[in-house]
Design a protein around this motif. Structure first.
Motif, short mmCIF file in Angstrom:
data_model
loop_
_atom_site.label_atom_id
_atom_site.label_comp_id
_atom_site.label_asym_id
_atom_site.label_seq_id
_atom_site.Cartn_x
_atom_site.Cartn_y
_atom_site.Cartn_z
N ASN A 1 -2.04 31.85 -5.38
CA ASN A 1 -2.15 30.94 -4.25
C ASN A 1 -1.04 31.21 -3.25
OD1 ASN A 1 -2.28 28.59 -2.53
ND2 ASN A 1 -3.25 27.45 -4.19
N ARG A 2 -1.39 31.26 -1.96
CA ARG A 2 -0.41 31.57 -0.92
C ARG A 2 0.42 30.36 -0.49
NH1 ARG A 2 -4.91 34.62 -0.10
NH2 ARG A 2 -4.64 36.83 0.42
N ASN A 3 0.08 29.18 -0.98
CA ASN A 3 0.84 27.99 -0.58
C ASN A 3 2.26 28.10 -1.12
OD1 ASN A 3 1.96 25.40 -0.25
ND2 ASN A 3 0.01 24.38 -0.61
N PRO A 4 3.27 28.20 -0.23
CA PRO A 4 4.64 28.46 -0.67
C PRO A 4 5.32 27.26 -1.33
CG PRO A 4 4.61 28.08 1.69
CD PRO A 4 3.17 28.09 1.25
N LEU A 5 4.71 26.07 -1.26
CA LEU A 5 5.38 24.87 -1.75
C LEU A 5 5.03 24.52 -3.20
CD1 LEU A 5 5.06 22.49 1.34
CD2 LEU A 5 6.87 24.13 0.81
N LEU A 6 3.99 25.10 -3.75
CA LEU A 6 3.47 24.63 -5.03
C LEU A 6 4.46 24.79 -6.18
CD1 LEU A 6 -0.25 25.82 -4.90
CD2 LEU A 6 0.68 23.54 -4.47
N LYS A 7 5.35 25.77 -6.11
CA LYS A 7 6.26 26.03 -7.22
C LYS A 7 7.69 25.54 -6.98
CE LYS A 7 3.75 30.12 -8.87
NZ LYS A 7 3.84 31.57 -9.21
N LEU A 8 7.88 24.71 -5.95
CA LEU A 8 9.23 24.30 -5.59
C LEU A 8 9.66 23.00 -6.25
CD1 LEU A 8 9.43 25.15 -1.76
CD2 LEU A 8 10.15 26.52 -3.74
N GLY A 9 8.74 22.31 -6.95
CA GLY A 9 9.12 21.07 -7.61
C GLY A 9 9.39 19.92 -6.67
N ILE A 10 8.71 19.90 -5.51
CA ILE A 10 8.93 18.82 -4.54
C ILE A 10 7.68 17.94 -4.42
CG2 ILE A 10 10.69 20.04 -3.23
CD1 ILE A 10 8.55 20.81 -1.19
N GLY A 11 6.78 18.03 -5.38
CA GLY A 11 5.60 17.19 -5.39
C GLY A 11 4.41 17.74 -4.63
N ALA A 12 4.50 18.99 -4.15
CA ALA A 12 3.40 19.57 -3.38
C ALA A 12 2.20 19.84 -4.28
CB ALA A 12 3.86 20.86 -2.71
N ASP A 13 1.00 19.49 -3.80
CA ASP A 13 -0.21 19.73 -4.58
C ASP A 13 -1.38 20.25 -3.73
OD1 ASP A 13 -0.86 17.45 -3.17
OD2 ASP A 13 -1.06 16.16 -4.93
N GLY A 14 -1.12 20.75 -2.56
CA GLY A 14 -2.16 21.29 -1.68
C GLY A 14 -1.55 21.56 -0.30
N LEU A 15 -2.30 22.12 0.65
CA LEU A 15 -3.73 22.31 0.66
C LEU A 15 -4.08 23.77 1.01
CD1 LEU A 15 -4.61 19.10 2.67
CD2 LEU A 15 -5.34 19.48 0.35
N LYS A 16 -3.77 24.25 2.24
CA LYS A 16 -4.29 25.55 2.66
C LYS A 16 -3.41 26.22 3.70
CE LYS A 16 -7.46 28.67 2.40
NZ LYS A 16 -6.37 29.65 2.74
N THR A 17 -3.17 27.50 3.49
CA THR A 17 -2.46 28.31 4.47
C THR A 17 -3.45 28.94 5.44
OG1 THR A 17 -2.57 30.27 3.06
CG2 THR A 17 -0.60 28.88 2.87
N GLY A 18 -2.91 29.47 6.54
CA GLY A 18 -3.73 30.19 7.50
C GLY A 18 -2.89 31.17 8.29
N HIS A 19 -3.51 32.29 8.65
CA HIS A 19 -2.79 33.27 9.48
C HIS A 19 -3.77 34.22 10.15
CE1 HIS A 19 -0.94 37.37 10.00
NE2 HIS A 19 -0.24 36.62 10.84
N THR A 20 -3.63 34.33 11.46
CA THR A 20 -4.22 35.42 12.23
C THR A 20 -3.20 35.79 13.30
OG1 THR A 20 -5.27 33.98 13.88
CG2 THR A 20 -6.59 34.56 11.92
N GLN A 21 -3.43 36.91 13.96
CA GLN A 21 -2.49 37.33 14.99
C GLN A 21 -2.43 36.30 16.12
OE1 GLN A 21 -3.22 41.26 16.48
NE2 GLN A 21 -1.51 41.22 17.95
N GLU A 22 -3.57 35.75 16.49
CA GLU A 22 -3.62 34.76 17.57
C GLU A 22 -3.00 33.44 17.15
OE1 GLU A 22 -6.86 32.58 20.54
OE2 GLU A 22 -7.54 33.55 18.69
N ALA A 23 -3.29 33.00 15.93
CA ALA A 23 -2.86 31.67 15.48
C ALA A 23 -1.42 31.64 14.99
CB ALA A 23 -3.79 31.18 14.37
N GLY A 24 -0.90 32.77 14.56
CA GLY A 24 0.39 32.76 13.90
C GLY A 24 0.21 32.25 12.47
N TYR A 25 1.31 31.83 11.86
CA TYR A 25 1.28 31.35 10.47
C TYR A 25 1.25 29.82 10.47
CZ TYR A 25 2.50 36.06 8.94
OH TYR A 25 2.47 37.42 8.68
#
Length: 381
Positions: free
Chosen positions: A202-226
Motif C-alpha cells: 500500500n502506498r499510503n505513507p501513514l499506515l505504519k506510523l502508529g498514529i491511528g491512520a487507517d485509510g484512504l487513498k494516494t494519488g499522483h499524476t504529473q498534472e495533479a502532483g502528489y
C-alpha cells in the motif's frame, strides 16, 4: 393584531483569532468527524485533477452495488482487453482472469489498480463511459458539487475533476456508511495470484506510523502532483484530510503526518451545551405560556484551539417573540459557535414543550401588552 418580531442574538462570549495551519499543499481540506468541524481548508472547492484519489468514488459505487445485492464479494467479473491494456498502477490482470469483487476491492485500494477499476466499471455499467456518467450523477446526489468524472480510475483527462472538499465528503461517506468494507483501507499489502511480488504494498505513507491512520487513498499524476485522502483515529476522535499538489512522494508523506499531528494536538473537545439543557427561555407571542425553553437535540461539542478556551463566541439566534402555537421539538432558532479559522458551527434550537395558542381573552391580553410595550418604546425613543 400584528406581532412585531425582533431577531435576537444573545452573545455568550467573544472570540479572538486562532492561529491557522499553513499547508504546503496547493489544495487542502481537514475535517473532524465527531463534531462536523472543518478545521482547515485551502482552495477546497476548486475542481482539480484528482488522479487516483478519484478511485474512492468508484469504490463508493461498488460498495453501493454490494449493499443492494447487484454483486456479492465472491462475484467474479470478466477482464476486457481494454482493462488489461491499462497502464500505470495495475493488478496485472489479463483476459483469462476472473477476479472476485473482494479481490478487486483490495486491488484498487492497495495496488491502486487502474485495470481493476475498469473491470468494476464494465461489470456494473457495461462500459467505462456509462459508469463515469453514473459516477457524476450519483456524485451530485450525495453532495459532490465540484466533481465531474470521465473515467473510473483518475487517468488524466482535461475534464475529470474533483475538489478536495468533495474527496473528503466521499471519504466520510465510505467510513460512515460502509464500515464492513472500509477496513480494507487499512491493508498494508495485497498480491493477486502471486503476480508482481515487489508491487504488493500500500502506498499510503501513514499506515505504519502508529498514529491511528487507517485509510484512504494516494494519488499522483504529473498534472495533479502528489496527493492523499487520509483518515486517522485517536481516542474518540476521527480526522479526515485531503491534500493535493505536493511536489514529491516524500513531501506528501511529511505533510500528511504534520496535518494529522496538528489536528489532534492543536484542538481540544469542549462540551458547550450538555444534551437536554435549556439554552434560553424565549418569549412567546399569544400562547398559553409566556415563554418556552429552547434546547439542542444532542448537546453541542466543539473543537477549540489549544489555549483559547475562553475565546469562543456563542450566539443564540431566534425571532422574538415566537408565535404560538408551538410544538415540542419545533426548530425555532439556532445556536451559532464562531471560532476564527474554522467554519461556524450551527446547531438547531428546538422547543422543550408544547405551547398552544391562547384563547380569545388570552390573545386580547397579549395584544394589549404588545401595544403597551410599543408605546413605551416610542416614548423612550
Amino acid at each position: 393584531m400584528r406581532a412585531f418580531f425582533l431577531k435576537v442574538a444573545a452573545v455568550i462570549a467573544f472570540a479572538a483569532p486562532a492561529q491557522a495551519f499553513d499547508t504546503n499543499a496547493t489544495s487542502a481540506w481537514v475535517y473532524d468527524v465527531q463534531t462536523g468541524t472543518v478545521l482547515m481548508e485551502k482552495d477546497a472547492d476548486k475542481p482539480i485533477p484528482p488522479a487516483s484519489m478519484s478511485k474512492l468514488m468508484t469504490l463508493y459505487m461498488l460498495f453501493e452495488a454490494l449493499e443492494d445485492g447487484r454483486v456479492q464479494l465472491d462475484t467474479q467479473l470478466p477482464v476486457s482487453s481494454r482493462a488489461r491494456a491499462m497502464g500505470g498502477s495495475t493488478m496485472f490482470l489479463n483476459e483469462q482472469d476472473r477476479p472476485t469483487v473482494e479481490q478487486l476491492i483490495k486491488g484498487i485500494i492497495v495496488l491502486s489498480g487502474n485495470d481493476a477499476c475498469v473491470v468494476v466499471a464494465e461489470g456494473l455499467a457495461g462500459t467505462e463511459e456509462a459508469f463515469a456518467r453514473q459516477m457524476t450523477e450519483r456524485g451530485r446526489q450525495i453532495g459532490l458539487e465540484n466533481s465531474t468524472f470521465h473515467n473510473s480510475n483518475g487517468w488524466p483527462h482535461p475534464e475529470h475533476r474533483m475538489s478536495t472538499h468533495d474527496l473528503g465528503t466521499v471519504a466520510r461517506l465510505l467510513i460512515q456508511k460502509f464500515p464492513q468494507y472500509y477496513k480494507n483501507f487499512g491493508l498494508t499489502e495485497f498480491q493477486y495470484e502471486d503476480r508482481a511480488p515487489s508491487n504488493r504494498y500500500n502506498r499510503n505513507p501513514l499506515l505504519k506510523l502508529g498514529i491511528g491512520a487507517d485509510g484512504l487513498k494516494t494519488g499522483h499524476t504529473q498534472e495533479a502532483g502528489y496527493g492523499l485522502v487520509g483518515s486517522a483515529v485517536q481516542d474518540d476522535r476521527r480526522v479526515i484530510f485531503v491534500i493535493s499538489g505536493l511536489d514529491s512522494d516524500r513531501a506528501r508523506a511529511e505533510e500528511s503526518e504534520r496535518i494529522v499531528n496538528w489536528a489532534f494536538r492543536q484542538f481540544t473537545m469542549e462540551n458547550l451545551v450538555p444534551a437536554g439543557e435549556t439554552v434560553v427561555d424565549a418569549p412567546v407571542w399569544l400562547g398559553t405560556e409566556s415563554h418556552v425553553g429552547l434546547t439542542t437535540e444532542n448537546g453541542v461539542n466543539v473543537l477549540v484551539p489549544a489555549g483559547v478556551k475562553d475565546q469562543v463566541k456563542v450566539e443564540v439566534v431566534y425571532d422574538s417573540p415566537l408565535p404560538a402555537p408551538i410544538a415540542k421539538g419545533d426548530q425555532l432558532g439556532n445556536l451559532v459557535v464562531t471560532i476564527p479559522g474554522t467554519r461556524d458551527t450551527i446547531t438547531p434550537l428546538i422547543a422543550t414543550a408544547d405551547i398552544p395558542e391562547a384563547g380569545f381573552l388570552g390573545r386580547m391580553k397579549g395584544a394589549v401588552i404588545q401595544l403597551g410595550q410599543r408605546a413605551i418604546s416610542s416614548v423612550a425613543n
